[in-house]
Design a protein around this motif. Structure first.
Motif, PDB file in Angstrom:
ATOM      1  N   UNK A   1      52.476  41.569  43.157  1.00 29.70           N
ATOM      2  CA  UNK A   1      51.204  42.235  42.329  1.00 29.70           C
ATOM      3  C   UNK A   1      50.143  42.178  43.184  1.00 29.70           C
ATOM      4  N   UNK A   2      49.351  43.280  42.931  1.00 29.97           N
ATOM      5  CA  UNK A   2      48.131  43.359  43.713  1.00 29.97           C
ATOM      6  C   UNK A   2      47.256  42.260  43.524  1.00 29.97           C
ATOM      7  N   UNK A   3      46.457  41.750  44.621  1.00 32.31           N
ATOM      8  CA  UNK A   3      45.665  40.575  44.449  1.00 32.31           C
ATOM      9  C   UNK A   3      44.120  41.254  44.535  1.00 32.31           C
ATOM     10  N   UNK A   4      43.471  40.690  43.454  1.00 35.24           N
ATOM     11  CA  UNK A   4      42.080  41.216  43.305  1.00 35.24           C
ATOM     12  C   UNK A   4      40.985  41.039  44.486  1.00 35.24           C
ATOM     13  N   UNK A   5      41.417  39.711  45.078  1.00 38.29           N
ATOM     14  CA  UNK A   5      40.524  39.185  46.257  1.00 38.29           C
ATOM     15  C   UNK A   5      41.324  38.538  47.328  1.00 38.29           C
ATOM     16  N   UNK A   6      40.825  38.517  48.286  1.00 37.93           N
ATOM     17  CA  UNK A   6      41.582  37.888  49.516  1.00 37.93           C
ATOM     18  C   UNK A   6      41.849  36.534  49.699  1.00 37.93           C
ATOM     19  N   UNK A   7      42.617  35.905  50.395  1.00 28.60           N
ATOM     20  CA  UNK A   7      42.790  34.617  50.618  1.00 28.60           C
ATOM     21  C   UNK A   7      41.555  33.889  51.247  1.00 28.60           C
ATOM     22  N   UNK A   8      40.744  34.810  51.865  1.00 24.94           N
ATOM     23  CA  UNK A   8      39.632  34.436  52.362  1.00 24.94           C
ATOM     24  C   UNK A   8      38.434  33.999  51.560  1.00 24.94           C
ATOM     25  N   UNK A   9      38.502  34.897  50.435  1.00 23.07           N
ATOM     26  CA  UNK A   9      37.476  34.487  49.211  1.00 23.07           C
ATOM     27  C   UNK A   9      37.787  33.227  48.553  1.00 23.07           C
ATOM     28  N   UNK A  10      39.102  33.029  48.654  1.00 22.60           N
ATOM     29  CA  UNK A  10      39.497  31.890  47.644  1.00 22.60           C
ATOM     30  C   UNK A  10      39.404  30.734  48.660  1.00 22.60           C
ATOM     31  N   UNK A  11      39.283  30.619  49.860  1.00 20.79           N
ATOM     32  CA  UNK A  11      39.119  29.408  50.829  1.00 20.79           C
ATOM     33  C   UNK A  11      37.589  29.099  50.633  1.00 20.79           C
TER      34      UNK A  11
END
Length: 166
Positions: A1-11
């Motif tokens: 599934x395509x992610x809306x936001x990057x892992x960097x945003x999550x961090x």
């Protein structure tokens, strides 16, 4: 599934959530990463754009760390996303341009809703529970209830144990 936001945003959001609990206290990347269990090197790279965008200040030396330059109540999640990824967020097709029109329409609605949520949710909201109450107040109240439940019940002279009355 395509992610809306990057892992960097999550961090970055996880760090900002921790910082918002005590906004005036500087927090080092090491402290934030240990508490949130994040990789330090990559997380540091995600916070630097927020310093350049003016949302955080970075102070070196003893007592240094990251601190909010703008109150967390005034920083929207959209500010964070744009501060890290840039302002050119474009809507993309869920299945790379092959989605049938009804699915593509639904995906467009989801994208628009996510944009509205980013615009209306602040960093300060990240420390609130789903009902809008401050999570820290709820945690303190829960801790006092647990402490009362774990305290020794009262006894009378005959050795009977009585539970405290509410």
């Amino acid at each position: 599934m395509t992610h809306l936001y990057s892992r960097g945003i999550e961090y970055a959001l996880r760090c900002l959530q921790l910082m918002a609990q005590n906004p005036a206290i500087p927090r080092t990347v090491v402290e934030l990463c240990e508490e949130a269990q994040l990789p330090e090197h990559f997380t540091r790279k995600m916070l630097q754009p927020l310093v350049r965008a003016g949302y955080l200040k970075s102070n070196r030396g003893p007592g240094g760390g990251f601190v909010f330059a703008v109150p967390p109540e005034e920083i929207t999640l959209k500010n964070v996303v744009e501060g890290i990824e840039g302002k050119s967020r474009k809507k993309y097709c869920l299945l790379g341009g092959t989605a049938p029109p009804p699915l593509e329409q639904r995906w467009s609605e989801i994208w628009d809703l996510s944009e509205r949520l980013l615009e209306t949710t602040t960093v300060a909201d990240l420390i609130k529970g789903w009902d809008g109450t401050d999570r820290l107040d709820a945690m303190a109240e829960e801790a006092s209830v647990i402490a009362m439940a774990n305290s020794e019940p009262e006894t009378d002279d005959r050795g009977r144990r009585y539970l405290p009355r509410n």
